[in-house]
Scaffold this active site. Sequence first.
Site, PDB file in Angstrom:
ATOM      1  N   GLU A  44     -19.096 -37.864   5.708  1.00 42.37           N
ATOM      2  CA  GLU A  44     -19.671 -39.205   5.844  1.00 42.37           C
ATOM      3  C   GLU A  44     -21.194 -39.109   5.709  1.00 42.37           C
ATOM      4  O   GLU A  44     -21.820 -38.164   6.164  1.00 42.37           O
ATOM      5  CB  GLU A  44     -19.308 -39.781   7.213  1.00 42.37           C
ATOM      6  CG  GLU A  44     -19.872 -41.173   7.463  1.00 42.37           C
ATOM      7  CD  GLU A  44     -19.601 -41.689   8.869  1.00 42.37           C
ATOM      8  OE1 GLU A  44     -19.542 -42.913   9.042  1.00 42.37           O
ATOM      9  OE2 GLU A  44     -19.448 -40.867   9.802  1.00 42.37           O
ATOM     10  N   LYS A 116     -15.915 -48.503   4.973  1.00 46.37           N
ATOM     11  CA  LYS A 116     -15.481 -48.224   6.348  1.00 46.37           C
ATOM     12  C   LYS A 116     -15.170 -49.526   7.077  1.00 46.37           C
ATOM     13  O   LYS A 116     -15.990 -50.445   7.120  1.00 46.37           O
ATOM     14  CB  LYS A 116     -16.588 -47.450   7.060  1.00 46.37           C
ATOM     15  CG  LYS A 116     -16.257 -46.986   8.467  1.00 46.37           C
ATOM     16  CD  LYS A 116     -17.437 -46.192   9.017  1.00 46.37           C
ATOM     17  CE  LYS A 116     -17.200 -45.649  10.412  1.00 46.37           C
ATOM     18  NZ  LYS A 116     -18.386 -44.907  10.901  1.00 46.37           N
ATOM     19  N   CYS A 157     -14.546 -41.533   9.527  1.00 47.65           N
ATOM     20  CA  CYS A 157     -15.058 -41.277  10.875  1.00 47.65           C
ATOM     21  C   CYS A 157     -14.401 -42.149  11.951  1.00 47.65           C
ATOM     22  O   CYS A 157     -13.268 -41.916  12.328  1.00 47.65           O
ATOM     23  CB  CYS A 157     -16.585 -41.420  10.873  1.00 47.65           C
ATOM     24  SG  CYS A 157     -17.407 -40.602  12.278  1.00 47.65           S
TER      25      CYS A 157
END
Length: 276
Positions: A44, A116, A157
């Site tokens: 990330e 995300k 994440c």
Amino acid sequence: MSAPVKVALFQMTSGIDPLVNAAAIVDGARKAAGNGAAMLFTPEMCGLLDRNRARATAHIVAERDNPVLAAARDAARELGLWIDLGSLAILRDDGKWANRGFVLDPDGEIAARYDKIHMFDVDLASGETWRESAAYTPGEAVVTVETPVGRLGMAICYDIRFPALFEELGRRRCDAIRIPAAFTVPTGSSHWHLMQRARAVEASAWVISAAQGGSHEDGRETFGHSLVVDPWGEVIYDGGEGGSLGYAMIDPARTGDVRAQLPSLANKREIPRSAS
């Protein structure tokens, strides 16, 4: 995919200069290709990791202007290598920011994009406070893409803490799921391995998670421990702390064996919702 596939995980300690980070990614891609990897995975925010948003703003540009994306596309094309860019900070067309992951094919084309979905907004007992939603706009789409490791599901994440996303990726019969990260040390030491293994088991899929690791220019510390976990939940690669380039074999036969022994995807039923 029928034969085992070699993948490379590039554990980075990304800094505040995108050109330096881009050079590191290209060097990692060359080494990965030279060692026979079919696909390279990066963490990330591999192109820019800077908690000073005023300073970072100058480097957060549209896809067409992003030097890290351009360098990675050139490297993929030159090396004939698939590259998974864990995520980059991207300026959207509406002027907002996205934490966006990319999968690049060996022609340097963008095979998939994923923004995300879950924003990291927390106040940790360590005193660390993070408000990702103050700068970034969450994504709204579940994304999968065909790659050398089979059907690859995309997550980033903090997404790992939300099982509904992984239930959907399991429903779509993903062979592997990528979960690049820049995990904090307190959360990583308690939850990183636990949740990576859980997501692999519940989706009956490989989990491939390239991570940031070490002390960064912007003052943060990240946990590291890039992982590859097989569909049974066994860790077959752990990158430890700091920066590293490591390798693992993704074996589709293992996926078939696990799904035959524990056909949880086939046995899944919808849970009735209470009227109360």
